[in-house]
Enzyme design. Sequence first.
Site, short mmCIF file in Angstrom:
data_model
loop_
_atom_site.label_atom_id
_atom_site.label_comp_id
_atom_site.label_asym_id
_atom_site.label_seq_id
_atom_site.Cartn_x
_atom_site.Cartn_y
_atom_site.Cartn_z
N TRP A 151 0.80 -1.22 0.00
CA TRP A 151 0.00 0.00 0.00
C TRP A 151 0.83 1.28 0.00
O TRP A 151 0.29 2.36 -0.13
CB TRP A 151 -0.90 0.02 1.25
CG TRP A 151 -0.19 -0.50 2.47
CD1 TRP A 151 -0.24 -1.77 2.96
CD2 TRP A 151 0.74 0.22 3.31
NE1 TRP A 151 0.59 -1.89 4.06
CE2 TRP A 151 1.20 -0.68 4.30
CE3 TRP A 151 1.22 1.53 3.33
CZ2 TRP A 151 2.10 -0.33 5.29
CZ3 TRP A 151 2.14 1.89 4.32
CH2 TRP A 151 2.56 0.96 5.28
N ASN A 152 2.15 1.18 0.19
CA ASN A 152 2.90 2.43 0.43
C ASN A 152 3.09 3.27 -0.83
O ASN A 152 3.18 4.48 -0.75
CB ASN A 152 4.23 2.15 1.14
CG ASN A 152 5.14 1.24 0.36
OD1 ASN A 152 4.70 0.46 -0.47
ND2 ASN A 152 6.42 1.32 0.64
N GLU A 178 -5.17 -4.46 -0.60
CA GLU A 178 -6.60 -4.26 -0.36
C GLU A 178 -6.86 -2.89 0.26
O GLU A 178 -7.96 -2.36 0.16
CB GLU A 178 -7.14 -5.36 0.57
CG GLU A 178 -7.36 -6.71 -0.11
CD GLU A 178 -6.06 -7.41 -0.49
OE1 GLU A 178 -5.02 -7.10 0.08
OE2 GLU A 178 -6.12 -8.26 -1.40
N SER A 229 6.83 -7.01 3.35
CA SER A 229 7.74 -7.23 4.47
C SER A 229 8.57 -8.50 4.29
O SER A 229 8.17 -9.43 3.56
CB SER A 229 6.94 -7.32 5.77
OG SER A 229 6.06 -8.42 5.72
N GLU A 250 11.07 -7.90 -3.29
CA GLU A 250 11.47 -6.56 -2.82
C GLU A 250 10.98 -6.43 -1.39
O GLU A 250 9.80 -6.17 -1.15
CB GLU A 250 10.78 -5.47 -3.67
CG GLU A 250 11.08 -5.53 -5.14
CD GLU A 250 12.44 -4.97 -5.48
OE1 GLU A 250 13.18 -4.58 -4.55
OE2 GLU A 250 12.76 -4.96 -6.66
N CYS A 284 10.40 1.72 1.70
CA CYS A 284 11.39 0.67 1.99
C CYS A 284 12.81 1.21 1.94
O CYS A 284 13.69 0.69 2.62
CB CYS A 284 11.20 -0.52 1.06
SG CYS A 284 11.23 -0.07 -0.67
P1 NAD Z 1 2.33 -7.10 5.85
O1 NAD Z 1 3.60 -7.83 5.73
O2 NAD Z 1 1.19 -7.76 6.54
O3 NAD Z 1 1.79 -6.69 4.39
C1 NAD Z 1 2.62 -6.08 3.43
C2 NAD Z 1 1.93 -6.29 2.08
O4 NAD Z 1 1.94 -7.66 1.78
C3 NAD Z 1 0.47 -5.87 2.09
O5 NAD Z 1 0.18 -5.22 0.88
C4 NAD Z 1 -0.30 -7.16 2.20
O6 NAD Z 1 -1.54 -7.10 1.53
C5 NAD Z 1 0.63 -8.12 1.53
N1 NAD Z 1 0.49 -9.47 2.07
C6 NAD Z 1 0.43 -9.82 3.36
N2 NAD Z 1 0.31 -11.15 3.48
C7 NAD Z 1 0.29 -11.64 2.22
C8 NAD Z 1 0.18 -12.93 1.68
N3 NAD Z 1 0.09 -14.03 2.44
N4 NAD Z 1 0.17 -13.06 0.35
C9 NAD Z 1 0.28 -11.99 -0.46
N5 NAD Z 1 0.40 -10.74 -0.01
C10 NAD Z 1 0.40 -10.56 1.31
O7 NAD Z 1 2.66 -5.77 6.49
P2 NAD Z 1 1.90 -4.41 6.74
O8 NAD Z 1 1.33 -4.36 8.12
O9 NAD Z 1 1.00 -4.03 5.62
O10 NAD Z 1 3.21 -3.53 6.74
C11 NAD Z 1 4.14 -3.83 7.76
C12 NAD Z 1 5.51 -4.00 7.26
O11 NAD Z 1 5.62 -4.38 5.92
C13 NAD Z 1 6.24 -2.69 7.32
O12 NAD Z 1 6.74 -2.47 8.58
C14 NAD Z 1 7.33 -2.88 6.33
O13 NAD Z 1 8.42 -3.51 6.96
C15 NAD Z 1 6.76 -3.83 5.35
N6 NAD Z 1 6.41 -3.20 4.08
C16 NAD Z 1 7.38 -3.10 3.16
C17 NAD Z 1 7.10 -2.50 1.96
C18 NAD Z 1 8.16 -2.38 0.91
O14 NAD Z 1 8.05 -1.51 0.06
N7 NAD Z 1 9.16 -3.23 0.89
C19 NAD Z 1 5.85 -1.99 1.72
C20 NAD Z 1 4.86 -2.11 2.69
C21 NAD Z 1 5.15 -2.73 3.88
#
Ligand code: NAD
Length: 476
Positions: A151-152, A178, A229, A250, A284
């Site tokens: 989402w970022n 989502e 993440s 990534e 990130c």
């Molecule tokens: P999260 O890990 O739950 O989700 C990150 C993304 O992954 C979301 O878009 C989510 O929909 C997707 N996701 C989660 N579980 C999934 C699965 N089983 N299959 C497919 N997609 C899935 O984290 P969050 O609470 O949204 O964000 C927390 C951490 O995520 C942040 O602290 C950061 O470290 C990391 N993050 C990194 C990036 C990046 O650009 N690398 C972007 C957003 C979040």
Amino acid sequence: MTAYPSLCMIIDGERVSGGGRRTHAVINPATGAALGELPLAAPTDLDRALEAAARGFAIWRNTPAPQRAAVLQGAARLMLERQEEIARIATMEQGKTLAEARVEVLMNVGLFHFYAAECQRVYGRQLVRPAGQRSTVVHEPVGVVAAFSPWNFPIGNPGRKLGAPIAAGCAVIMKSAEETPASGLAVLQCLLDAGLPGAVAQAVYGVPDEVSRHLLASPVVRKLSFTGSTVIGKHLLKLAADNMLRTTMELGGHGPVLVFDDADCDRVLDVVVPHKYRNAGQVCVSPTRFIVQRDAFERFRDGFAGRAAAIRVGNGLEEGVQMGPMANPRRLEAMDRLIGDATAKGAKLLTGGERSGNQGYFYAPTVLAEVPIDAAIMNEEPFGPVALINSYTDEAAMIAEANRLPYGLAAYAWTSDAARQRRLAREIEAGMVGINTTMIGAADAPFGGVKWSGHGSEDGIEGLMACMVTKAVHEG
Ligand code: NAD
């Protein structure tokens, strides 16, 4: 005034919604108000997306590169025409300032133009063989790509997930976040309006774990591309292994910034402070650990805190706002936990450290100094508007701190010593190193990490080749 669009999935070129499907409420993080209800895929929707993508791949892999390029160029033109509308949608659902959202559209425009050109230059090679024999090496599109994005960067992430595979001749099933679906749908719509056959790219939403398990187990899918993440990345890699998928990952980072005594302190601050608080730190490649040489430390620390305290926080749709809210309540909770833990362990709070406003998910720009190395925030990606500033004496200790964590995405260094610049470029373990600059992303430059920050690259020729497989053809 842009209205937030009604939400759907796009499968085989059709908008799919209703039909008794479960839904997910999309929230405006600046107000806490619901913007719309997103339909979530049932298994039959995912099967339909897989069937369409298989068909789409058969069409698209046989579509000449100049025609693929024309679609990307057309989509880039449409994105530019719709820049304001798409940017407003992104700000409504994600919170970032309108100026930042507009830049995201421009990033996609640049990337699509780059790939439109580059996909026409995917050359193979012919090996040296005796007369009568021929051996050639060709590059072919990998197949259907399952692409999951967070989402970022609600516009830029979908642009990356769609641009390279479509340039390469692949089909895509994209699940953008989502929490921010309308921006990604708007990007896909530009491609469809520019002539992309409907079967080539689908947008689905759902319960992430259900969607990813379903898609990654399918024989139709040949590649996983994930941004998010490290924890979820590792989980998805295991699923991908069962189906021997190619992967581009990534993942998270914990950006070190080395500031040496010989750097121009004020210039560094002018550049790195806005970079830190861009998108409320939810980036990130955000600079996070400021590793400052001793003589520069006090001036840097105080200058940073003063600039951070002056940042205007508010609804990203309002003129003059420099930082919007956090994207979701999870980030607020994470900020409270990480900053509370750090101060309890002795870190000095120079500014911020608390939520702000009486609605939405706002958090004040925060600066911590002298943060103990065992504080969680020194080891866990904060993904929020917080800078950590510590003092070090010599270069070796500063490099050791930069490389201490298992992450290796973006790193930055500021020094006027040319020999040191070269040493840092060599010694720092990261996929991207910015020396005297924070500009580390460009359409033609590979973007990706090492160690726990993932593998493979997006953007650049590398991002295109990551969507292709190599075949050697021998004729006797
Ligand atoms: P999260 O890990 O739950 O989700 C990150 C993304 O992954 C979301 O878009 C989510 O929909 C997707 N996701 C989660 N579980 C999934 C699965 N089983 N299959 C497919 N997609 C899935 O984290 P969050 O609470 O949204 O964000 C927390 C951490 O995520 C942040 O602290 C950061 O470290 C990391 N993050 C990194 C990036 C990046 O650009 N690398 C972007 C957003 C979040």
